[in-house]
Write an enzyme that holds these catalytic residues in place. Structure first.
Site, PDB file in Angstrom:
ATOM      1  N   HIS A   1      -0.862  -6.795   6.878  1.00  0.00           N
ATOM      2  CA  HIS A   1      -1.651  -5.779   7.567  1.00  0.00           C
ATOM      3  C   HIS A   1      -2.176  -6.306   8.898  1.00  0.00           C
ATOM      4  O   HIS A   1      -2.053  -5.639   9.934  1.00  0.00           O
ATOM      5  CB  HIS A   1      -2.810  -5.310   6.694  1.00  0.00           C
ATOM      6  N   GLU A   2      -2.773  -7.490   8.871  1.00  0.00           N
ATOM      7  CA  GLU A   2      -3.364  -8.000  10.107  1.00  0.00           C
ATOM      8  C   GLU A   2      -2.307  -8.287  11.158  1.00  0.00           C
ATOM      9  O   GLU A   2      -2.516  -8.031  12.346  1.00  0.00           O
ATOM     10  CB  GLU A   2      -4.212  -9.242   9.828  1.00  0.00           C
TER      11      GLU A   2
ATOM     12  N   HIS B   1      -0.991  -5.277  12.972  1.00  0.00           N
ATOM     13  CA  HIS B   1      -1.809  -4.851  14.109  1.00  0.00           C
ATOM     14  C   HIS B   1      -1.284  -5.385  15.433  1.00  0.00           C
ATOM     15  O   HIS B   1      -1.713  -4.921  16.498  1.00  0.00           O
ATOM     16  CB  HIS B   1      -3.255  -5.302  13.910  1.00  0.00           C
TER      17      HIS B   1
ATOM     18  N   GLU C   1      -5.272   1.635  12.705  1.00  0.00           N
ATOM     19  CA  GLU C   1      -5.345   1.323  11.276  1.00  0.00           C
ATOM     20  C   GLU C   1      -4.355   2.163  10.469  1.00  0.00           C
ATOM     21  O   GLU C   1      -3.664   1.661   9.573  1.00  0.00           O
ATOM     22  CB  GLU C   1      -6.768   1.546  10.744  1.00  0.00           C
TER      23      GLU C   1
ATOM     24  N   TYR D   1      -7.364   4.769   7.527  1.00  0.00           N
ATOM     25  CA  TYR D   1      -6.228   4.019   7.011  1.00  0.00           C
ATOM     26  C   TYR D   1      -5.264   4.896   6.211  1.00  0.00           C
ATOM     27  O   TYR D   1      -4.098   5.054   6.571  1.00  0.00           O
ATOM     28  CB  TYR D   1      -6.699   2.884   6.091  1.00  0.00           C
TER      29      TYR D   1
END
Length: 649
Positions: free
Chosen positions: A404-405, A408, A427, A489
């Protein structure tokens, strides 16, 4: 009573108990959607226009970490370029460390409420010792004023439009908070403190063609909106610490020992993880044995921010990232011994490599020379070329937060949307692409039947489309904390899945989505630019779709109302009537089964709902229909599935 007569009674009864439809075709398909026409800055087709502009901020930062007082002292030189058509009499900067002051707006609005972004202790924020400006060979001390997390600097002469430049130099310091709103901070481990340093230098606020200066304060839940540029930074710290940062480490031979430097170089060329500093060496040899201080130097280009981590407790490993163009990048992981275990952080580099290689091939090539995952107190936070993830994460949780990070990187590090206003554009888009990468990583090793993603999960659907849930187009700091996970999200991710699977199809969606990223890479798109791109490239007018998903809390509820045979004879064919009971229109898939075993699937476009909430269509049949089912593959996030099936009983 005859069978036909019974059918008529049942049909009438079923219509009588149907809920009253809330659907308005004129509202869903209203003719006016875009608030303004395209212009020379942003085209009607969703592209940057021929005169699109954005300002630029290049940074050169020198800093020192004092591990006794937990203080960072620094000087930042900002070369600011005004590409706008306006002369600027003043500049605004983001001074985010002021969020940790006791008198900050965040303290008043967030800390009292508690939760993830609340501050448990306070600092003095950014303590500015001097500000100077150099322009045209002349240097002066400007007047400036700090208002919470924004600092305004007045200029002696307006900075000229169309390319005017100046250098702004700020000397400052701040104490590193132990808990920094789950975006930065420090963690005490058995082998020493881990520092995760972010929002650590005054950064230029964005001046754009949409709003001028973008000056929403930093309150914690809303993230960031920043200009692009090249950033060089150095960190001087005790020599027995390892420092990792955004971008490329320029002087590894000065920072590591000869053996560690050799391993670091080997990692750049290895598809398998290479141990650069092992757990056994911590406190004994290698960097641990060095005395005095070391200055670590980093560089990253075309980035909007930088962050770094520092600790004498780090285990460090790395591997090569293979990019589609043939270029290489470096995956690194820095973590304490506490993070090692079954499927623990010793697998982090494998995960970093897997995520970035997938997104680079699927979406847009990773633009940075390194990608570093840091284990520490931060649960999960992203910056260009570096992310902070919880040191406690293992297995599927470690994959999920790492993926997920680093997802980004594409939203919002490459596609630089305004996170402070539109959390769903980073997000939500990221959550969507995470589903694709998780399915691909190691043959779906961590793919699970998610509670959040299953359209048949009634509890999930009721949560996402609840009337009390904040709509997607709500500023992050306005969204209720309990609603953020849905509004920012989950729901936008489901929206993109619905657009891909039920409206455009994979081929058209993927082409449009990639084009959106390519068009707006290292630029500042608005929601309207995204909408226009998806429509123009995807080939559909999607105003009805955006209205339901983004601007309102509309629900999907498609129902089978009834079946009638022509002249009451099944062999003559049948008329099937369906109804849209809620406000959101969507295309419809209908599965018809006959008693003789024959089946047929009818796909109906969204336009069937343009004139009415009720739609009837004819199907050829040779025997009585045993069932009619809407959304037989359960792809729709239907509010009430109990009315999706009609049976001939």
């Amino acid at each position: 009573m005859k069978k036909g007569g019974l059918f008529i009674v049942v049909s009438i009864f079923s219509v009588a108990v149907f809920a009253q439809s809330k659907y308005s075709n004129t509202e869903a398909f209203a003719p006016f959607f875009y608030p303004s026409a395209g212009n020379e800055y942003r085209s009607a087709a969703g592209e940057p226009g021929p005169k699109y502009w954005q300002n630029r901020a290049d940074y050169n930062i020198t800093s020192t970490l004092d591990t006794t007082s937990h203080t960072v002292t620094a000087k930042v030189e900002i070369l600011y370029t005004n590409n706008s058509p306006d002369n600027l009499k003043f500049l605004w900067l983001q001074t985010d460390q002021n969020i940790y002051r006791k008198d900050s707006r965040a303290t008043a609005t967030t800390t009292a409420a508690g939760g993830r972004w609340a501050n448990s202790t306070f600092t003095e924020g950014d303590v500015i010792s001097s500000i100077s400006i150099e322009e045209g060979g002349k240097k002066y001390t400007p007047q400036y004023n700090t208002a919470d997390t924004r600092t305004q600097v007045w200029l002696n002469n307006p900075l000229k439009a169309g390319g005017g430049k100046l250098k702004l130099t700020i000397e400052y310091s701040f104490k590193v908070p132990e808990y920094g709103s789950d975006r930065m901070g420090r963690l005490n481990t058995r082998n020493g403190w881990i520092y995760e340093i972010a929002q650590w230098f005054p950064r230029m606020a964005v001046y754009d063609d949409v709003q001028g200066w973008n000056l929403l304060p930093y309150l914690g839940q809303g993230e960031f909106y920043l200009e692009y540029g090249d950033i060089n930074f150095s960190v001087t710290a005790p020599a027995n610490m390892i420092i990792v940062g955004s971008g490329e480490l320029l002087n590894p031979a000065e920072c590591f020992t000869a053996e560690e430097t050799k391993r670091y170089a080997a990692a750049k060329n290895s598809d398998q993880t290479v141990m650069i500093r092992s757990a056994d060496e911590i406190g004994k040899s290698g960097v641990s044995a060095k005395k005095g201080t070391t200055t670590w130097r980093f560089k990253i280009q075309n980035a909007r921010d930088v962050a770094w981590g520092a600790s004498k407790a780090f285990v460090l490993d790395g591997a090569k990232i293979n990019l589609p163009s043939g270029k290489k990048s470096l995956a690194l992981s820095a973590y304490p011994v506490e993070s090692m275990g079954t499927n623990g952080w010793q697998r982090s580099t494998e995960m970093v490599k897997g995520a970035i290689e997938f997104y680079s091939k699927k979406l847009f090539e990773f633009p940075y020379p390194a990608a570093t995952n840091v284990a520490g107190t931060v649960g999960g936070m992203e910056y260009p070329g570096i992310v902070f993830c919880s040191y406690k994460s293992m297995g599927a949780d470690l994959w999920g937060v790492t993926d997920h990070e680093f997802g980004h990187t594409w939203f919002p590090m490459i596609v630089g949307s305004n996170e402070r206003k539109y959390a769903w554009m980073d997000e939500g888009f990221n959550t969507f692409i995470n589903d694709l990468s998780t399915e691909a990583f190691n043959n779906g090793e961590f793919k699970q039947q998610s509670f959040f993603g299953d359209p048949t999960n009634e509890q999930m659907v009721r949560m996402v489309f609840n009337d009390k849930m904040d709509i997607m187009l709500t500023e992050p700091d306005v969204i209720q904390q309990m609603s953020l996970g849905v509004a920012a999200y989950l729901k936008p991710s489901l929206m993109l899945h619905a657009l891909r699977n039920a409206v455009l199809g994979e081929k058209r969606f993927d082409a449009a989505f990639r084009e959106y990223i390519s068009r707006w890479a290292f630029k500042h798109p608005t929601p309207w630019d995204f909408f226009r791109t998806m429509e123009n490239v995807g080939g559909e007018d999607l105003a009805w779709f955006w209205r339901g998903w983004v601007f309102n809390d509309w629900k999907i509820d498609q129902a089978v109302q009834g079946v009638k045979y022509k002249n009451s004879v099944p062999a003559n064919g049948a008329t099937i009537t369906i109804e849209n009971l809620q406000q959101m229109p969507m295309p419809v898939t209908v599965l018809i089964k006959e008693s003789n075993g024959k089946e047929q699937t009818i796909n109906l476009p969204v336009e069937i709902w343009q004139r009415s909430a009720i739609y009837s269509f004819d199907v050829p049949t040779t025997s009585p229909i045993s069932s009619v089912t809407i959304d037989p593959n359960k792809k729709m996030y239907d509010w009430d599935r109990s009315n999706n099936t009609w049976t001939g009983k």
